[in-house]
Design an enzyme around this catalytic site. Structure first.
Site, PDB file in Angstrom:
ATOM      1  N   ASP A 124       5.639   5.164   5.162  1.00  0.00           N
ATOM      2  CA  ASP A 124       6.550   4.284   5.897  1.00  0.00           C
ATOM      3  C   ASP A 124       6.672   2.913   5.226  1.00  0.00           C
ATOM      4  OD1 ASP A 124       3.859   3.767   6.692  1.00  0.00           O
ATOM      5  OD2 ASP A 124       4.554   2.758   8.509  1.00  0.00           O
ATOM      6  N   HIS A 125       5.977   2.730   4.107  1.00  0.00           N
ATOM      7  CA  HIS A 125       6.092   1.488   3.334  1.00  0.00           C
ATOM      8  C   HIS A 125       6.686   1.710   1.946  1.00  0.00           C
ATOM      9  CE1 HIS A 125       3.691  -1.266   6.020  1.00  0.00           C
ATOM     10  NE2 HIS A 125       3.470  -0.079   6.554  1.00  0.00           N
ATOM     11  N   HIS A 182       4.311  -4.273  11.097  1.00  0.00           N
ATOM     12  CA  HIS A 182       4.725  -3.580  12.323  1.00  0.00           C
ATOM     13  C   HIS A 182       4.819  -4.543  13.507  1.00  0.00           C
ATOM     14  CE1 HIS A 182       4.261   0.637  10.889  1.00  0.00           C
ATOM     15  NE2 HIS A 182       3.364   0.088  10.085  1.00  0.00           N
ATOM     16  N   HIS A 223      -7.654  -0.450   5.370  1.00  0.00           N
ATOM     17  CA  HIS A 223      -6.604   0.443   5.855  1.00  0.00           C
ATOM     18  C   HIS A 223      -6.364   1.529   4.815  1.00  0.00           C
ATOM     19  CE1 HIS A 223      -3.055   1.608   8.123  1.00  0.00           C
ATOM     20  NE2 HIS A 223      -2.284   1.432   7.062  1.00  0.00           N
ATOM     21  N   HIS A 233       0.851  -1.199   0.000  1.00  0.00           N
ATOM     22  CA  HIS A 233       0.000   0.000   0.000  1.00  0.00           C
ATOM     23  C   HIS A 233       0.880   1.240   0.000  1.00  0.00           C
ATOM     24  CE1 HIS A 233       0.815  -0.562   4.296  1.00  0.00           C
ATOM     25  NE2 HIS A 233       0.347   0.658   4.537  1.00  0.00           N
ATOM     26  N   HIS A 239       1.318   4.070   1.882  1.00  0.00           N
ATOM     27  CA  HIS A 239       1.760   4.904   2.995  1.00  0.00           C
ATOM     28  C   HIS A 239       3.282   5.087   2.993  1.00  0.00           C
ATOM     29  CE1 HIS A 239      -2.154   4.295   5.514  1.00  0.00           C
ATOM     30  NE2 HIS A 239      -2.278   5.208   4.583  1.00  0.00           N
ATOM     31  N   ASP A 269      -0.378  -3.703   6.334  1.00  0.00           N
ATOM     32  CA  ASP A 269      -0.983  -3.131   7.544  1.00  0.00           C
ATOM     33  C   ASP A 269      -2.473  -3.440   7.656  1.00  0.00           C
ATOM     34  OD1 ASP A 269       1.474  -2.079   8.098  1.00  0.00           O
ATOM     35  OD2 ASP A 269       0.877   0.025   7.961  1.00  0.00           O
TER      36      ASP A 269
END
Length: 262
Positions: free
Chosen positions: A65-66, A174, A117, A61, A63, A136
């Site tokens: 932080d990915h 995570h 998400h 996805h 985001h 996530d």
């Protein structure tokens, strides 16, 4: 190759990033594929440390932080990038959606759409090596926040994952397990499997070990967001919001809202 997919030997290891992210690295015969590299630096270090050559990047996805390290890694190693078709992913060359499949290091991964998400979130499932890469959406004993999707979408997505074989190993994005377990025990204080899981995970973290991967069977037994049909979970939702225990979607919505405040 197809005849041997069930016996493919792929090593899967976590590359810690930021405060609690895991970038998953799949390795075989000197090659590596990384999943959700939010930061390029720890990936460079892991590749050097293990003498591996990066040949693929998979994104679940959009985001930051990915995906934060995707462009640098793709440009440095000239490698292919796979990502969800319905999201904007840096350097993506192959757009994926449910019904597609890809081969990574000799293992065949089926793509599963799991919105909730984010709206375009995907997972990849390799039945031959009992492996699920789920970003996530499904966490160990938890699930992701609903930043873009609806409770109904997330329930449907989680039910898709819950129907996978119990032995499937769950690689999520995570290290949230202990905090998720504390919440799950507030929902189901009498769940013996959950109490045992907490003891095991506390021991793992005390040794500095990740609590992942989990398994689908363990999630079915302990994750309240996969247990919205269970009487105890519905009763907990009902106590939080009268009427919420009437069906799985309203139960999920109530306990997800509770978790957001926990």
């Amino acid at each position: 190759m197809n005849a041997s997919l069930a016996t493919v030997s792929i090593q899967i290891s976590p590359i810690p990033a930021f405060q609690d992210n895991y970038i998953w690295m799949l390795a075989r015969d000197g090659e590596a594929v990384v999943v959700d590299p939010g930061d390029a630096a720890p990936v460079h270090a892991a590749l050097r440390g293990h003498g591996l050559r990066l040949t693929g990047i998979v994104v679940t996805h959009h985001h930051g932080d990915h995906v934060g390290g995707v462009a640098e890694l793709a440009d440095t190693y000239r490698t292919r990038v796979w990502g969800p078709a319905r999201e904007s992913i840096p350097r993506r060359q192959v757009a994926l959606s449910e019904g597609d499949s890809i081969e990574l290091l000799g293992a065949r991964f089926a793509v599963i759409d799991i919105p909730g998400h984010t709206l375009g979130h995907i997972a990849l499932h390799a039945a031959g090596i009992d492996t699920l890469l789920c970003g996530d959406t499904l966490f160990a004993c938890g699930c992701g926040r609903l930043f873009e999707g609806t409770p109904a979408q997330m329930v449907q997505s989680l039910q898709k994952l819950a129907r996978l074989p119990g032995a499937t190993r769950v690689y999520c994005g995570h290290e949230y397990t202990l905090s998720n377990i504390r919440f799950a025990r507030a929902v189901e204080p009498d769940n013996a499997d959950l109490a045992a899981r907490q003891r095991q995970c506390e021991q793992q973290r005390a040794r500095g070990e990740p609590t992942l991967p989990s398994t689908i069977a363990l999630e079915r037994a302990t994750n309240p967001f996969l247990r919205t049909d269970e009487a105890a979970v519905r009763a907990a939702a009902e106590r939080r919001a009268p009427g919420a225990g009437s069906d799985p979607v309203s139960t999920f919505a109530a306990i997800r809202a509770w978790k957001n405040e926990f």
